[in-house]
Every structure is written in structure tokens, then in C-alpha cells.
Design a protein around this motif. Structure first.
Motif, PDB file in Angstrom:
ATOM      1  N   LYS A  65     148.845  -9.138  18.331  1.00 19.47           N
ATOM      2  CA  LYS A  65     147.812  -9.922  18.177  1.00 19.47           C
ATOM      3  C   LYS A  65     146.630  -9.064  17.859  1.00 19.47           C
ATOM      4  O   LYS A  65     146.052  -9.004  17.156  1.00 19.47           O
ATOM      5  N   GLY A  66     146.539  -7.879  18.661  1.00 21.80           N
ATOM      6  CA  GLY A  66     145.429  -6.854  18.679  1.00 21.80           C
ATOM      7  C   GLY A  66     145.518  -6.255  17.398  1.00 21.80           C
ATOM      8  O   GLY A  66     144.585  -6.029  16.981  1.00 21.80           O
ATOM      9  N   TYR A  67     146.629  -5.774  16.930  1.00 24.14           N
ATOM     10  CA  TYR A  67     146.872  -4.953  15.792  1.00 24.14           C
ATOM     11  C   TYR A  67     146.406  -5.683  14.633  1.00 24.14           C
ATOM     12  O   TYR A  67     145.801  -5.435  13.634  1.00 24.14           O
ATOM     13  N   TYR A  68     147.207  -7.185  14.581  1.00 31.89           N
ATOM     14  CA  TYR A  68     146.587  -7.978  13.589  1.00 31.89           C
ATOM     15  C   TYR A  68     145.212  -8.154  13.352  1.00 31.89           C
ATOM     16  O   TYR A  68     144.810  -8.204  12.260  1.00 31.89           O
ATOM     17  N   LEU A  69     144.508  -8.590  14.281  1.00 33.24           N
ATOM     18  CA  LEU A  69     143.080  -8.806  14.268  1.00 33.24           C
ATOM     19  C   LEU A  69     142.153  -7.603  14.113  1.00 33.24           C
ATOM     20  O   LEU A  69     141.247  -7.609  13.405  1.00 33.24           O
ATOM     21  N   ARG A  70     142.671  -6.206  14.499  1.00 31.14           N
ATOM     22  CA  ARG A  70     142.136  -5.098  14.039  1.00 31.14           C
ATOM     23  C   ARG A  70     142.009  -4.803  12.699  1.00 31.14           C
ATOM     24  O   ARG A  70     141.183  -4.295  11.854  1.00 31.14           O
ATOM     25  N   HIS A  71     143.408  -5.080  12.075  1.00 29.26           N
ATOM     26  CA  HIS A  71     143.569  -4.888  10.789  1.00 29.26           C
ATOM     27  C   HIS A  71     143.072  -5.842   9.845  1.00 29.26           C
ATOM     28  O   HIS A  71     143.480  -5.616   8.313  1.00 29.26           O
ATOM     29  N   ASN A  72     142.623  -7.133  10.402  1.00 27.43           N
ATOM     30  CA  ASN A  72     142.222  -8.043   9.501  1.00 27.43           C
ATOM     31  C   ASN A  72     140.742  -8.746  10.086  1.00 27.43           C
ATOM     32  O   ASN A  72     140.482  -9.810  10.072  1.00 27.43           O
ATOM     33  N   TRP A  73     139.696  -7.540  10.338  1.00 29.37           N
ATOM     34  CA  TRP A  73     138.857  -7.907  10.810  1.00 29.37           C
ATOM     35  C   TRP A  73     137.783  -8.431   9.887  1.00 29.37           C
ATOM     36  O   TRP A  73     136.954  -9.269  10.061  1.00 29.37           O
TER      37      TRP A  73
ATOM     38  N   GLY B  28     137.406 -24.005   6.857  1.00 29.13           N
ATOM     39  CA  GLY B  28     138.550 -24.417   7.594  1.00 29.13           C
ATOM     40  C   GLY B  28     139.744 -23.664   7.333  1.00 29.13           C
ATOM     41  O   GLY B  28     140.597 -23.344   8.099  1.00 29.13           O
ATOM     42  N   LEU B  29     139.960 -23.568   5.952  1.00 28.24           N
ATOM     43  CA  LEU B  29     141.497 -22.794   5.565  1.00 28.24           C
ATOM     44  C   LEU B  29     141.328 -21.434   6.073  1.00 28.24           C
ATOM     45  O   LEU B  29     142.362 -20.956   6.487  1.00 28.24           O
ATOM     46  N   PHE B  30     140.157 -20.615   6.189  1.00 27.98           N
ATOM     47  CA  PHE B  30     140.085 -19.215   6.509  1.00 27.98           C
ATOM     48  C   PHE B  30     140.362 -19.263   8.166  1.00 27.98           C
ATOM     49  O   PHE B  30     141.168 -18.451   8.576  1.00 27.98           O
ATOM     50  N   VAL B  31     139.646 -20.233   8.720  1.00 26.54           N
ATOM     51  CA  VAL B  31     139.757 -20.418  10.061  1.00 26.54           C
ATOM     52  C   VAL B  31     141.216 -20.809  10.429  1.00 26.54           C
ATOM     53  O   VAL B  31     141.958 -20.109  11.424  1.00 26.54           O
ATOM     54  N   ALA B  32     142.146 -21.679   9.815  1.00 28.08           N
ATOM     55  CA  ALA B  32     143.410 -22.057   9.954  1.00 28.08           C
ATOM     56  C   ALA B  32     144.509 -20.749   9.974  1.00 28.08           C
ATOM     57  O   ALA B  32     145.218 -20.454  10.727  1.00 28.08           O
ATOM     58  N   GLU B  33     144.052 -19.958   8.676  1.00 32.62           N
ATOM     59  CA  GLU B  33     144.859 -18.912   8.376  1.00 32.62           C
ATOM     60  C   GLU B  33     144.824 -18.031   9.664  1.00 32.62           C
ATOM     61  O   GLU B  33     145.811 -17.539  10.158  1.00 32.62           O
ATOM     62  N   THR B  34     143.773 -17.803  10.031  1.00 32.78           N
ATOM     63  CA  THR B  34     143.366 -16.617  11.055  1.00 32.78           C
ATOM     64  C   THR B  34     143.903 -16.970  12.265  1.00 32.78           C
ATOM     65  O   THR B  34     144.850 -16.241  13.126  1.00 32.78           O
ATOM     66  N   ALA B  35     143.721 -18.339  12.758  1.00 30.78           N
ATOM     67  CA  ALA B  35     144.235 -18.921  14.046  1.00 30.78           C
ATOM     68  C   ALA B  35     145.951 -18.879  14.001  1.00 30.78           C
ATOM     69  O   ALA B  35     146.417 -18.514  14.917  1.00 30.78           O
ATOM     70  N   VAL B  36     146.444 -19.491  13.091  1.00 22.98           N
ATOM     71  CA  VAL B  36     148.049 -19.508  13.051  1.00 22.98           C
ATOM     72  C   VAL B  36     148.696 -18.315  12.919  1.00 22.98           C
ATOM     73  O   VAL B  36     149.559 -18.066  13.675  1.00 22.98           O
ATOM     74  N   LEU B  37     147.904 -17.417  12.031  1.00 23.72           N
ATOM     75  CA  LEU B  37     148.970 -15.961  11.830  1.00 23.72           C
ATOM     76  C   LEU B  37     148.616 -15.194  13.130  1.00 23.72           C
ATOM     77  O   LEU B  37     149.508 -14.483  13.693  1.00 23.72           O
ATOM     78  N   THR B  38     147.421 -15.486  13.950  1.00 22.89           N
ATOM     79  CA  THR B  38     147.137 -14.801  15.083  1.00 22.89           C
ATOM     80  C   THR B  38     148.153 -15.095  16.247  1.00 22.89           C
ATOM     81  O   THR B  38     148.676 -14.504  16.912  1.00 22.89           O
ATOM     82  N   LEU B  39     148.249 -16.409  16.249  1.00 24.78           N
ATOM     83  CA  LEU B  39     149.381 -16.945  17.137  1.00 24.78           C
ATOM     84  C   LEU B  39     150.761 -16.423  16.997  1.00 24.78           C
ATOM     85  O   LEU B  39     151.483 -16.348  17.952  1.00 24.78           O
ATOM     86  N   LEU B  40     151.091 -16.430  15.815  1.00 27.34           N
ATOM     87  CA  LEU B  40     152.426 -16.262  15.419  1.00 27.34           C
ATOM     88  C   LEU B  40     152.977 -14.629  15.340  1.00 27.34           C
ATOM     89  O   LEU B  40     154.335 -14.311  15.534  1.00 27.34           O
ATOM     90  N   VAL B  41     152.010 -13.750  14.953  1.00 25.61           N
ATOM     91  CA  VAL B  41     152.304 -12.559  15.402  1.00 25.61           C
ATOM     92  C   VAL B  41     152.660 -11.922  16.595  1.00 25.61           C
ATOM     93  O   VAL B  41     152.090 -12.609  17.649  1.00 25.61           O
TER      94      VAL B  41
ATOM     95  N   GLU C 231     156.429  -7.407  11.475  1.00 27.89           N
ATOM     96  CA  GLU C 231     156.240  -8.631  12.005  1.00 27.89           C
ATOM     97  C   GLU C 231     157.212  -9.557  12.187  1.00 27.89           C
ATOM     98  O   GLU C 231     158.257  -9.437  11.256  1.00 27.89           O
ATOM     99  N   ARG C 232     157.235 -10.715  12.693  1.00 27.26           N
ATOM    100  CA  ARG C 232     158.069 -11.765  13.099  1.00 27.26           C
ATOM    101  C   ARG C 232     158.578 -12.383  11.535  1.00 27.26           C
ATOM    102  O   ARG C 232     157.535 -12.378  10.727  1.00 27.26           O
ATOM    103  N   VAL C 233     159.496 -12.866  11.017  1.00 26.21           N
ATOM    104  CA  VAL C 233     159.666 -13.441   9.955  1.00 26.21           C
ATOM    105  C   VAL C 233     158.872 -14.694   9.693  1.00 26.21           C
ATOM    106  O   VAL C 233     158.493 -14.753   8.632  1.00 26.21           O
ATOM    107  N   HIS C 234     158.953 -15.462  10.785  1.00 31.32           N
ATOM    108  CA  HIS C 234     158.159 -16.722  10.875  1.00 31.32           C
ATOM    109  C   HIS C 234     156.541 -16.517  10.379  1.00 31.32           C
ATOM    110  O   HIS C 234     156.119 -17.064   9.489  1.00 31.32           O
ATOM    111  N   ALA C 235     155.952 -15.415  11.006  1.00 29.48           N
ATOM    112  CA  ALA C 235     154.651 -15.018  10.784  1.00 29.48           C
ATOM    113  C   ALA C 235     154.404 -14.699   9.373  1.00 29.48           C
ATOM    114  O   ALA C 235     153.926 -15.022   8.632  1.00 29.48           O
TER     115      ALA C 235
END
Length: 136
Positions: A89-97, A73-86, A25-29
């Protein structure tokens, strides 16, 4: 032989829904994933401490509720931010269900209406397993 063990660990991470951001994935992510892992490592230590403080009556119910909302909120922020940065997105969410399970079942509002509140709160401890996988 070491490669086989590594592959099994990665497969286990994917199956458990705790894979994190993929190495392609992207370095930023990946950088943001590392930042969130550091914060979540603090949460891993906070959760049992909070439970201890609650049992001993050393923390007020309102302070405990605020802490619960911050952790959630930290869990929500982590999931939201990383989903936006990768990129994928489908791969990230499938593997981090498992993040979605922790977010939906761990909503602090739900704890007031169910007798399983302790079980729902303990889902956050799955974070410990996730961090062990990622750091190993």
C-alpha cells in the motif's frame, strides 16, 4: 534503445505520481485497475463535454454539480479500492500521489468557496496524462 525509452516512461510515471498498479502486484488489483481505467477513460471524454455544455447553457447547474460529484467519487473509489487490493500500500500511494492531489484539491465543495474553482476542476484532466502513460 527501446528498453531505455520504456524505462524513462516508467520513471516519468512514478515521478508524476501517475504510476498506476505495478506489474508485480496481485492479479486482482491489476484487474480492478483496468476496470477503473476504462471508467476513467469515459471521464476524460466527459469533462470537456461537460464544460462545453455548461458554457452553452445546455446543462443545468444542478446536473453539472451531480456530474462533478460523480467524477470526484470515481477518483475516491479508484484510490480506495486499489489501495485496499494491492499488497504494498505504501508503494502504491507513494507512486500515485497525484490521485491524492486530485481528490483533495478537486473536492466539489471547495469550488464554491474559491476563485480558483476552474483551476481545481482542471486538475482532473491530469487523468488524461495518466491514461496515456498507462496505455502506452
Amino acid at each position: 534503445m527501446r528498453y531505455g525509452v520504456l524505462m524513462n516512461g516508467k520513471t516519468l510515471q512514478r515521478l508524476s505520481g501517475l504510476a498506476g498498479v505495478a506489474s508485480h502486484e496481485r492479479v486482482h488489483a491489476r484487474r480492478w485497475a483496468g476496470r477503473f481505467e476504462a471508467l476513467l477513460l469515459l471521464v476524460v471524454f466527459w469533462i470537456p463535454l461537460q464544460w462545453y455544455l455548461e458554457v452553452r447553457g445546455l446543462i443545468s447547474p444542478s446536473a453539472s454539480a451531480v456530474a462533478d460529484w460523480l467524477v470526484w467519487g470515481l477518483f475516491v473509489a479508484e484510490t480506495a479500492v486499489l489501495t485496499l487490493l494491492v499488497k504494498n500500500k505504501g508503494y502504491y500511494l507513494r507512486h500515485n500521489w497525484m490521485n491524492m492531489v486530485i481528490i483533495s484539491a478537486g473536492l466539489p465543495l471547495a469550488w464554491n468557496i474559491t476563485p480558483l474553482a476552474g483551476l481545481l476542476r482542471s486538475l482532473r484532466l491530469l487523468l488524461l496524462v495518466s491514461l496515456i502513460f498507462r496505455l502506452s
